[in-house]
Enzyme design. Structure first.
Site, PDB file in Angstrom:
ATOM      1  N   ASP A   7       0.778  -1.178  -0.037  1.00 22.52           N
ATOM      2  CA  ASP A   7      -0.096  -0.041   0.063  1.00 22.52           C
ATOM      3  C   ASP A   7       1.074   1.211   0.087  1.00 22.52           C
ATOM      4  O   ASP A   7       1.579   1.613   1.008  1.00 22.52           O
ATOM      5  CB  ASP A   7      -0.764  -0.023   1.279  1.00 22.52           C
ATOM      6  CG  ASP A   7      -1.944   1.253   1.380  1.00 22.52           C
ATOM      7  OD1 ASP A   7      -2.190   1.550   0.213  1.00 22.52           O
ATOM      8  OD2 ASP A   7      -2.150   1.557   2.459  1.00 22.52           O
ATOM      9  N   GLU A  68      -0.870  -1.218  -4.722  1.00 23.63           N
ATOM     10  CA  GLU A  68      -2.033  -0.374  -5.310  1.00 23.63           C
ATOM     11  C   GLU A  68      -1.956   0.492  -6.316  1.00 23.63           C
ATOM     12  O   GLU A  68      -1.013   1.293  -6.516  1.00 23.63           O
ATOM     13  CB  GLU A  68      -2.562   0.210  -3.888  1.00 23.63           C
ATOM     14  CG  GLU A  68      -4.007   0.781  -4.140  1.00 23.63           C
ATOM     15  CD  GLU A  68      -4.626   1.633  -2.950  1.00 23.63           C
ATOM     16  OE1 GLU A  68      -5.019   0.883  -2.176  1.00 23.63           O
ATOM     17  OE2 GLU A  68      -4.196   2.617  -2.538  1.00 23.63           O
ATOM     18  N   ASP A 141      -2.754   1.110   6.842  1.00 21.81           N
ATOM     19  CA  ASP A 141      -1.806   0.803   5.910  1.00 21.81           C
ATOM     20  C   ASP A 141      -1.324  -0.711   5.801  1.00 21.81           C
ATOM     21  O   ASP A 141      -1.316  -1.370   4.797  1.00 21.81           O
ATOM     22  CB  ASP A 141      -0.760   1.635   5.987  1.00 21.81           C
ATOM     23  CG  ASP A 141      -1.245   3.249   6.061  1.00 21.81           C
ATOM     24  OD1 ASP A 141      -1.476   3.783   5.169  1.00 21.81           O
ATOM     25  OD2 ASP A 141      -1.042   3.499   7.273  1.00 21.81           O
TER      26      ASP A 141
END
Length: 189
Positions: A7, A68, A141
């Site tokens: 992330d 991501e 996260d």
């Protein structure tokens, strides 16, 4: 298959490592969040993220890295920082010949919760259940990095079948084009 989920972010960059078993079985092997001070110069922040990611790649040796995909947000500087962090990570993986795949937030949410518009609490709850964790991963996260890795584990077989189908279709198009060319040449004699 070992998947490193990422992330990306400049202030907090979530990292995870999961291993896919049979079916939809997934085991969490490691999770961490790299933090960089917001007042540090951008190159130093990217270097700090790069150093930790390179250590993870060399230590854990994932088969694939799932990052991501950055999408449009209201704050352009946030998008830029996220994209830069993701780019540093993709380059580190590419240097090691590790495949990199990008997944959108809605793909990840849909894979993990069944709802592409799920909120962070729902994602965290499902990650906790899927991985049979005793406590919820924090901060968000960390949970997002785990969700990315799980998403890739579950989507990888479909992505592989789609790539094979696309390759076969391209080969058939080439064969058909060659056949048409031969017929054209033969008709022109």
């Amino acid at each position: 298959m070992r998947v490193m989920g990422v992330d990306p972010g400049l202030t907090r960059c979530g990292l995870s490592l999961v291993e896919a078993g049979r079916g939809r079985s997934v085991v969490a092997l490691d999770v961490d969040v790299v933090r960089t001070p917001s007042d540090a110069p951008l190159p130093m922040r990217l270097l700090a993220i790069s150093d930790v990611v390179e250590h993870w790649l060399d230590t854990h040796r994932p088969d694939v890295v799932a990052i991501e995909r950055v999408f449009a947000q209201h704050n352009v500087s946030t998008v830029m920082g996220t994209a830069q962090a993701g780019g540093v990570i993709a380059v580190a993986a590419a240097r090691r010949s590790i495949d990199v795949h990008f997944h959108t937030p809605s793909e990840v949410k849909a894979a993990v919760t069944g709802n592409g518009a799920a909120d962070k609490a729902q994602v965290t709850e499902m990650i906790t259940r899927i991985l049979a964790l005793q406590s919820k991963p924090t901060p968000a996260d960390a949970a997002d990095a785990l969700a990315l890795a799980i998403c890739h584990c579950w989507r990888a077989p479909m992505l592989s079948r789609m790539a094979a189908a696309e390759a076969m279709a391209a080969k058939q198009r080439e064969a058909y084009a060659a056949k048409l060319k031969r017929a054209k040449v033969k008709a022109g004699r």
